[in-house]
Design a protein around this motif. Structure first.
Motif, PDB file in Angstrom:
ATOM      1  N   ARG A   6     -31.820  60.422  51.210  1.00 48.96           N
ATOM      2  CA  ARG A   6     -31.314  59.059  51.019  1.00 48.96           C
ATOM      3  C   ARG A   6     -32.474  58.211  50.497  1.00 48.96           C
ATOM      4  O   ARG A   6     -33.463  58.012  51.207  1.00 48.96           O
ATOM      5  CB  ARG A   6     -30.773  58.515  52.325  1.00 48.96           C
ATOM      6  CG  ARG A   6     -29.595  59.305  52.901  1.00 48.96           C
ATOM      7  CD  ARG A   6     -29.355  58.963  54.363  1.00 48.96           C
ATOM      8  NE  ARG A   6     -30.516  59.336  55.176  1.00 48.96           N
ATOM      9  CZ  ARG A   6     -30.602  59.118  56.486  1.00 48.96           C
ATOM     10  NH1 ARG A   6     -29.617  58.534  57.139  1.00 48.96           N
ATOM     11  NH2 ARG A   6     -31.698  59.483  57.160  1.00 48.96           N
ATOM     12  N   ILE A   7     -32.343  57.751  49.262  1.00 45.97           N
ATOM     13  CA  ILE A   7     -33.405  56.966  48.627  1.00 45.97           C
ATOM     14  C   ILE A   7     -32.945  55.513  48.499  1.00 45.97           C
ATOM     15  O   ILE A   7     -31.885  55.237  47.943  1.00 45.97           O
ATOM     16  CB  ILE A   7     -33.771  57.530  47.241  1.00 45.97           C
ATOM     17  CG1 ILE A   7     -34.264  58.976  47.363  1.00 45.97           C
ATOM     18  CG2 ILE A   7     -34.840  56.659  46.590  1.00 45.97           C
ATOM     19  CD1 ILE A   7     -34.613  59.607  46.032  1.00 45.97           C
ATOM     20  N   LEU A   8     -33.764  54.622  49.007  1.00 41.38           N
ATOM     21  CA  LEU A   8     -33.496  53.192  48.897  1.00 41.38           C
ATOM     22  C   LEU A   8     -34.431  52.610  47.838  1.00 41.38           C
ATOM     23  O   LEU A   8     -35.652  52.652  47.995  1.00 41.38           O
ATOM     24  CB  LEU A   8     -33.729  52.507  50.239  1.00 41.38           C
ATOM     25  CG  LEU A   8     -33.475  51.002  50.303  1.00 41.38           C
ATOM     26  CD1 LEU A   8     -32.016  50.681  49.993  1.00 41.38           C
ATOM     27  CD2 LEU A   8     -33.863  50.455  51.675  1.00 41.38           C
ATOM     28  N   VAL A   9     -33.853  52.093  46.745  1.00 41.38           N
ATOM     29  CA  VAL A   9     -34.640  51.495  45.674  1.00 41.38           C
ATOM     30  C   VAL A   9     -34.675  49.985  45.887  1.00 41.38           C
ATOM     31  O   VAL A   9     -33.642  49.308  45.828  1.00 41.38           O
ATOM     32  CB  VAL A   9     -34.050  51.823  44.289  1.00 41.38           C
ATOM     33  CG1 VAL A   9     -34.863  51.143  43.186  1.00 41.38           C
ATOM     34  CG2 VAL A   9     -34.013  53.339  44.071  1.00 41.38           C
ATOM     35  N   ALA A  64     -29.967  62.939  44.941  1.00 40.67           N
ATOM     36  CA  ALA A  64     -30.138  62.102  46.124  1.00 40.67           C
ATOM     37  C   ALA A  64     -29.010  61.089  46.249  1.00 40.67           C
ATOM     38  O   ALA A  64     -28.345  60.732  45.269  1.00 40.67           O
ATOM     39  CB  ALA A  64     -31.481  61.376  46.061  1.00 40.67           C
ATOM     40  N   ASP A  65     -28.822  60.616  47.467  1.00 41.70           N
ATOM     41  CA  ASP A  65     -27.933  59.480  47.736  1.00 41.70           C
ATOM     42  C   ASP A  65     -28.758  58.222  47.496  1.00 41.70           C
ATOM     43  O   ASP A  65     -29.701  57.945  48.249  1.00 41.70           O
ATOM     44  CB  ASP A  65     -27.443  59.565  49.182  1.00 41.70           C
ATOM     45  CG  ASP A  65     -26.562  58.383  49.576  1.00 41.70           C
ATOM     46  OD1 ASP A  65     -26.206  57.581  48.694  1.00 41.70           O
ATOM     47  OD2 ASP A  65     -26.243  58.249  50.766  1.00 41.70           O
ATOM     48  N   ASP A  76     -33.219  46.345  56.568  1.00 43.87           N
ATOM     49  CA  ASP A  76     -33.361  47.555  57.361  1.00 43.87           C
ATOM     50  C   ASP A  76     -33.599  48.749  56.441  1.00 43.87           C
ATOM     51  O   ASP A  76     -32.944  48.888  55.406  1.00 43.87           O
ATOM     52  CB  ASP A  76     -32.099  47.768  58.201  1.00 43.87           C
ATOM     53  CG  ASP A  76     -32.170  49.028  59.038  1.00 43.87           C
ATOM     54  OD1 ASP A  76     -33.233  49.280  59.634  1.00 43.87           O
ATOM     55  OD2 ASP A  76     -31.175  49.764  59.083  1.00 43.87           O
ATOM     56  N   THR A  77     -34.551  49.592  56.821  1.00 46.08           N
ATOM     57  CA  THR A  77     -34.841  50.793  56.027  1.00 46.08           C
ATOM     58  C   THR A  77     -34.692  52.069  56.850  1.00 46.08           C
ATOM     59  O   THR A  77     -35.047  53.149  56.383  1.00 46.08           O
ATOM     60  CB  THR A  77     -36.274  50.739  55.465  1.00 46.08           C
ATOM     61  OG1 THR A  77     -37.207  50.703  56.561  1.00 46.08           O
ATOM     62  CG2 THR A  77     -36.468  49.518  54.580  1.00 46.08           C
ATOM     63  N   THR A  78     -34.170  51.953  58.059  1.00 50.80           N
ATOM     64  CA  THR A  78     -34.145  53.110  58.962  1.00 50.80           C
ATOM     65  C   THR A  78     -33.205  54.212  58.483  1.00 50.80           C
ATOM     66  O   THR A  78     -33.340  55.361  58.910  1.00 50.80           O
ATOM     67  CB  THR A  78     -33.743  52.689  60.379  1.00 50.80           C
ATOM     68  OG1 THR A  78     -32.468  52.021  60.334  1.00 50.80           O
ATOM     69  CG2 THR A  78     -34.771  51.742  60.977  1.00 50.80           C
ATOM     70  N   GLN A  79     -32.232  53.882  57.625  1.00 46.95           N
ATOM     71  CA  GLN A  79     -31.294  54.889  57.133  1.00 46.95           C
ATOM     72  C   GLN A  79     -31.790  55.583  55.867  1.00 46.95           C
ATOM     73  O   GLN A  79     -31.082  56.430  55.312  1.00 46.95           O
ATOM     74  CB  GLN A  79     -29.928  54.246  56.861  1.00 46.95           C
ATOM     75  CG  GLN A  79     -29.285  53.609  58.092  1.00 46.95           C
ATOM     76  CD  GLN A  79     -29.166  54.586  59.242  1.00 46.95           C
ATOM     77  OE1 GLN A  79     -28.630  55.685  59.078  1.00 46.95           O
ATOM     78  NE2 GLN A  79     -29.655  54.196  60.413  1.00 46.95           N
ATOM     79  N   ALA A  80     -32.996  55.262  55.423  1.00 51.93           N
ATOM     80  CA  ALA A  80     -33.540  55.863  54.197  1.00 51.93           C
ATOM     81  C   ALA A  80     -34.566  56.938  54.537  1.00 51.93           C
ATOM     82  O   ALA A  80     -35.332  56.812  55.502  1.00 51.93           O
ATOM     83  CB  ALA A  80     -34.189  54.793  53.326  1.00 51.93           C
ATOM     84  N   ASP A  81     -34.591  57.986  53.731  1.00 47.87           N
ATOM     85  CA  ASP A  81     -35.625  59.009  53.838  1.00 47.87           C
ATOM     86  C   ASP A  81     -36.829  58.669  52.972  1.00 47.87           C
ATOM     87  O   ASP A  81     -37.932  59.158  53.214  1.00 47.87           O
ATOM     88  CB  ASP A  81     -35.066  60.368  53.407  1.00 47.87           C
ATOM     89  CG  ASP A  81     -33.916  60.816  54.281  1.00 47.87           C
ATOM     90  OD1 ASP A  81     -34.094  60.885  55.511  1.00 47.87           O
ATOM     91  OD2 ASP A  81     -32.823  61.078  53.729  1.00 47.87           O
ATOM     92  N   LEU A  82     -36.607  57.847  51.959  1.00 45.59           N
ATOM     93  CA  LEU A  82     -37.674  57.423  51.057  1.00 45.59           C
ATOM     94  C   LEU A  82     -37.338  56.038  50.536  1.00 45.59           C
ATOM     95  O   LEU A  82     -36.200  55.776  50.144  1.00 45.59           O
ATOM     96  CB  LEU A  82     -37.812  58.404  49.889  1.00 45.59           C
ATOM     97  CG  LEU A  82     -38.819  58.042  48.786  1.00 45.59           C
ATOM     98  CD1 LEU A  82     -40.243  58.080  49.334  1.00 45.59           C
ATOM     99  CD2 LEU A  82     -38.687  58.999  47.582  1.00 45.59           C
ATOM    100  N   VAL A  83     -38.329  55.150  50.545  1.00 47.16           N
ATOM    101  CA  VAL A  83     -38.181  53.815  49.961  1.00 47.16           C
ATOM    102  C   VAL A  83     -38.983  53.781  48.675  1.00 47.16           C
ATOM    103  O   VAL A  83     -40.196  54.046  48.670  1.00 47.16           O
ATOM    104  CB  VAL A  83     -38.672  52.721  50.924  1.00 47.16           C
ATOM    105  CG1 VAL A  83     -38.681  51.354  50.228  1.00 47.16           C
ATOM    106  CG2 VAL A  83     -37.802  52.671  52.174  1.00 47.16           C
ATOM    107  N   VAL A  84     -38.304  53.474  47.570  1.00 47.61           N
ATOM    108  CA  VAL A  84     -38.956  53.350  46.269  1.00 47.61           C
ATOM    109  C   VAL A  84     -38.925  51.887  45.877  1.00 47.61           C
ATOM    110  O   VAL A  84     -37.849  51.271  45.845  1.00 47.61           O
ATOM    111  CB  VAL A  84     -38.235  54.203  45.202  1.00 47.61           C
ATOM    112  CG1 VAL A  84     -38.848  53.960  43.827  1.00 47.61           C
ATOM    113  CG2 VAL A  84     -38.302  55.689  45.558  1.00 47.61           C
ATOM    114  N   THR A  85     -40.078  51.315  45.592  1.00 44.08           N
ATOM    115  CA  THR A  85     -40.129  49.917  45.175  1.00 44.08           C
ATOM    116  C   THR A  85     -40.368  49.834  43.677  1.00 44.08           C
ATOM    117  O   THR A  85     -41.119  50.639  43.114  1.00 44.08           O
ATOM    118  CB  THR A  85     -41.236  49.144  45.916  1.00 44.08           C
ATOM    119  OG1 THR A  85     -42.522  49.630  45.511  1.00 44.08           O
ATOM    120  CG2 THR A  85     -41.080  49.289  47.421  1.00 44.08           C
TER     121      THR A  85
END
Length: 292
Positions: A6-9, A64-65, A76-85
């Motif tokens: 799970r990637i959060l951009v 990835a999701d 919140d970022t707890t549901q991400a496996d990776l945070v991409v900024t």
């Protein structure tokens, strides 16, 4: 990383986009007449948006999701496996304040105009670096962060770069008692910088501090423009605090403040309040080449 991470951009909005969204008349007039600075802003906006789309596409190509979010809306970022900024150092810092244990990978969306000391990639190099992170061949650095307490209450922001204690009006004289290295001293100055290792190349260095290794396990303080009465000297001008140590400041101002990682996060400090700074228990896992 899981098979379908799970990637959060997390992205910034360009200055050009913010100005046009707010419909600021002076900026609109500059754009309308083709002023050079307005053209630079528009060009940067184009670069940034292209980089954002490249990053999102590369993330999706891995299977990835992927979810994208404007940095001001990040909670919140707890549901991400990776945070991409996607932005510059400011976007990395904004995201890091919401991260405890998730790895952060920063992309400098416009290297010709944006500071990217904390970033690991550009749009052109992102795909290869992402693949290395997901496969485990690229491991993140573990950066010490700062925890700030006011009268024993922990502030919610883990600090990556630095803390500034000063008068609420930074142009006014700051008065306080500094407790450091088992010593204390009553001081007058323009304020006091306290920097984590990652922030040692920023304001504290300009104030006369020392550039430290990114993964050092200590932090430093530096008095900003200290004042010594005639015939006296300031003893506690600067120094290092070990990872298990602490630094304390007792405010002698009724209207002081601490600024965390820049100008936007500000907390009021009153007369007699005590600000205590220690190492934060959670390091920041940041993907970044070792280039110290």
């Amino acid at each position: 990383m899981p098979q379908r991470p799970r990637i959060l951009v997390v992205y910034k909005k360009s200055a050009f986009q913010l100005y046009t969204e707010r419909k600021e008349p002076k900026v609109r007039a500059l754009i309308a007449r083709g002023a050079r600075h307005a053209q630079v802003l528009e060009k940067s906006h184009t670069h940034h948006n292209a980089a954002l789309e490249t990053v999102v596409a590369a993330c999706r190509a891995t299977g990835a999701d992927v979810r994208r979010i404007y940095r001001a809306h990040l909670r919140d970022t707890t549901q991400a496996d990776l945070v991409v900024t996607v932005g510059g150092d400011g976007t990395v810092l904004d995201a890091s304040h919401r991260v405890l244990h998730t790895t952060v990978l920063g992309v400098n969306s416009n290297p010709t105009r944006s500071v990217g000391y904390l970033t690991a990639a550009t749009a052109a190099t992102f795909g290869d670096i992402l693949e290395g992170v997901l496969s485990g061949t690229i491991t993140p650095l573990r950066l010490l962060r700062l925890a700030v307490h006011i009268n024993g209450e922990l502030l919610p922001t883990p600090v990556v770069n630095d803390v500034l204690f000063c008068h609420a009006n930074p142009a006014a004289t700051s008065r306080y008692m500094l407790h450091a290295a088992r010593s204390r001293e009553e001081q007058k100055s323009s304020g006091l910088w306290i920097a984590a290792p990652a922030g040692s190349t920023a304001a504290v260095l300009s104030a006369g501090g020392t550039r430290d290794a990114m993964e050092a396990r200590r932090f430093q303080y530096r008095v900003r423009e200290p004042y010594a009465p005639p015939g006296q000297v300031v003893r506690l001008v600067g120094g290092f605090v070990p990872q298990r140590g602490r630094l304390s400041i007792t405010s002698h101002l009724r209207d002081a403040a601490v600024f965390l990682d820049g100008a936007h996060l500000k907390h009021a400090v009153g007369m007699g309040d005590e600000v205590t700074i220690t190492a934060h228990p959670a390091v920041l896992r940041l993907v970044r080449p070792r280039r110290d």
